[in-house]
Design a protein around this motif. Structure first.
Motif, PDB file in Angstrom:
ATOM      1  N   LEU A   1     106.662  83.007  32.193  1.00 56.46           N
ATOM      2  CA  LEU A   1     106.680  83.644  33.360  1.00 56.46           C
ATOM      3  C   LEU A   1     106.695  82.807  34.644  1.00 56.46           C
ATOM      4  CD1 LEU A   1     106.873  86.549  34.785  1.00 56.46           C
ATOM      5  CD2 LEU A   1     104.077  86.579  34.842  1.00 56.46           C
TER       6      LEU A   1
ATOM      7  N   LYS B   1     110.006  80.789  34.906  1.00 62.52           N
ATOM      8  CA  LYS B   1     111.237  81.519  35.646  1.00 62.52           C
ATOM      9  C   LYS B   1     111.057  81.649  36.969  1.00 62.52           C
ATOM     10  CE  LYS B   1     112.281  83.960  31.110  1.00 62.52           C
ATOM     11  NZ  LYS B   1     112.611  85.374  30.541  1.00 62.52           N
ATOM     12  N   GLN B   2     109.610  82.151  37.134  1.00 69.98           N
ATOM     13  CA  GLN B   2     109.283  82.529  38.508  1.00 69.98           C
ATOM     14  C   GLN B   2     109.356  81.159  39.680  1.00 69.98           C
ATOM     15  OE1 GLN B   2     105.604  84.519  38.868  1.00 69.98           O
ATOM     16  NE2 GLN B   2     106.561  86.535  38.356  1.00 69.98           N
ATOM     17  N   HIS B   3     109.182  80.125  39.066  1.00 69.91           N
ATOM     18  CA  HIS B   3     108.896  79.058  40.093  1.00 69.91           C
ATOM     19  C   HIS B   3     110.322  77.960  39.616  1.00 69.91           C
ATOM     20  CE1 HIS B   3     105.111  80.038  41.888  1.00 69.91           C
ATOM     21  NE2 HIS B   3     104.975  80.666  40.692  1.00 69.91           N
TER      22      HIS B   3
END
Length: 257
Positions: free
Chosen positions: A185, A188-190
């Motif tokens: 997570l 992917k987000q950063h």
């Protein structure tokens, strides 16, 4: 081993969160880098991102609030993505509900849509509530003392979660059963590449090996939780073992020079 533009993930919660004592060399090491590339993860289900941020600030460690990840925050995010217009009854031994507040989660102790467990200290009253309210039960695999496997049939340790896992397994929601859940997570987000990520831990567990399999560099810091003898006996291996951050800083300086 080290990239020129690394990201750091710190799992040093025994030092940062429990003892209320910070090694000045650790503080110096972290503050030498931008808070935007330093991430702080916790396995503690009873603490919120805000509490970790406040503790780090109290010790003079600069951090980015958005780079702090807790198991409860991840679970609540998952619930937000899964349900709409829901409420949660938290079963916890901690008054720290800031992750609920930050995500605007409605807390309902009477007729909740979900029950979220963030403690292993489950009382008979809690068990009765769970039995009476036939709603999904959300919990983190971090609560499992058997290395997060939640395999009660192979575990002989005394654990209050066993009754829930045995009698209510059809109601359980455990989205982070894979120990790599939080990191995937995060990456992917950063938009972070695992091969550019360095993970610090003060204890070797099987779940940390997942980071290595993704391509991260894993550094073990020796302290009261893990001695050099413990490391030699461990079936797991780290990419680098250090006794303190002053030596690591010196090593990195020599590498750069």
């Amino acid at each position: 081993m080290f990239t020129d533009s690394p990201f750091f993930i710190f799992y040093l919660e025994e030092i940062v969160l429990k003892n209320d004592i910070i090694d000045k060399n650790l503080k110096t090491f972290i503050n030498n880098y931008s808070p935007n590339i330093c991430y702080f993860f916790s396995h503690d289900c009873s603490i919120s991102r805000k509490s970790i941020f406040d503790l780090l600030s109290h010790h003079g460690i600069f951090s980015n609030f958005n780079n702090i990840i807790t198991p409860t925050y991840l679970l609540l995010q998952y619930c937000n993505n899964l349900y709409k217009n829901f409420s949660i009854c938290p079963i916890t031994n901690s008054p720290d509900l800031n992750d609920f507040f930050s995500l605007n989660i409605l807390i309902n102790h009477n007729t909740p849509s979900l029950i979220l467990i963030s403690t292993t200290k489950i009382t008979d009253e809690n068990l009765e509530f769970i039995e009476t309210h036939k709603v999904p039960i959300v919990l983190s695999s971090n609560l499992c003392i058997y290395n997060r496997s939640l395999n009660c049939s192979n575990c002989f340790k005394k654990c209050n979660l066993r009754q829930i896992a045995t009698h209510h397994k059809d109601r359980l929601i455990i989205p982070d059963l894979s120990p790599i859940y939080a990191s995937v997570l995060l990456f992917k987000q950063h938009n972070i590449s695992p091969k550019h990520t360095i993970v610090f831990t003060d204890i070797l567990r099987d779940d940390y090996m997942q980071y290595q399999r993704m391509g991260c560099t894993l550094i073990l810091t020796l302290n009261n939780r893990t001695s050099l003898e413990d490391y030699f006996k461990s079936p797991n291996d780290a990419d680098l073992v250090i006794s303190d951050f002053k030596k690591l800083s010196y090593f990195l300086k020599l590498k750069k020079d």
